[in-house]
Design a protein around this motif. Structure first.
Motif, mmCIF file in Angstrom:
data_model
loop_
_atom_site.group_PDB
_atom_site.id
_atom_site.type_symbol
_atom_site.label_atom_id
_atom_site.label_comp_id
_atom_site.label_asym_id
_atom_site.label_seq_id
_atom_site.Cartn_x
_atom_site.Cartn_y
_atom_site.Cartn_z
ATOM 1 N N PRO A 1 -3.397 -1.086 4.926
ATOM 2 C CA PRO A 1 -2.973 0.313 4.770
ATOM 3 C C PRO A 1 -2.834 1.046 6.092
ATOM 4 N N THR B 1 2.178 6.650 -1.040
ATOM 5 C CA THR B 1 1.406 5.495 -1.452
ATOM 6 C C THR B 1 1.887 4.976 -2.804
ATOM 7 N N ARG B 2 1.655 3.676 -3.024
ATOM 8 C CA ARG B 2 2.071 3.083 -4.292
ATOM 9 C C ARG B 2 1.183 3.589 -5.426
ATOM 10 N N TYR C 1 0.825 -1.210 0.000
ATOM 11 C CA TYR C 1 0.000 0.000 0.000
ATOM 12 C C TYR C 1 0.863 1.266 0.000
ATOM 13 N N ALA C 2 1.880 1.259 0.820
ATOM 14 C CA ALA C 2 2.709 2.463 0.944
ATOM 15 C C ALA C 2 4.068 2.101 1.510
#
Length: 119
Positions: free
Chosen positions: A103, A52-53, A32-33
């Protein structure tokens, strides 16, 4: 399992710059990040910045806003932390972390890289 490796720490004078890099490998396709935390001697670990991705939303703490910038390279599963106008109070071990399973939780951590800012 996910491996997280930081690099780029070192010693710099106040007002100088450093760039930290973090590479994640393993089962990272669904993360997610990625983010940065730091821990100074005698203090608790604190959040520095994250990104974040998907969408590349970036967040940073008030103490580093305007001085630090986080960026990502999804193809390489890598993030960078450009640190400018460094202050002695930025001295700490900087850790990279990855959100893989949720997340809201940082699941995997690197071993840290030392950043020392001399006055």
């Amino acid at each position: 399992q996910v491996q997280v490796v930081e690099s780029g720490g070192g010693l710099v004078q106040a007002g100088g710059s450093l760039r930290l890099s973090c590479a994640a490998s393993g089962r990272t396709f669904s993360y997610y990040a990625m983010g940065w935390f730091r821990q100074a001697p005698g203090k608790e670990r604190e959040f520095v910045a994250s990104i974040t991705r998907n969408g590349g939303s970036a967040y940073s703490s008030e103490s580093v806003k305007g001085r630090f910038a986080i960026s990502r390279d999804n193809a390489k599963n890598t993030i960078l932390l450009q640190m400018n106008s460094l202050k002695p109070e930025d001295t700490a071990v900087y850790y990279c972390a990855v959100q893989v399973l949720s997340p809201t939780k940082w699941d995997f951590w690197g071993q840290g890289t030392q950043v020392t800012v001399s006055s």
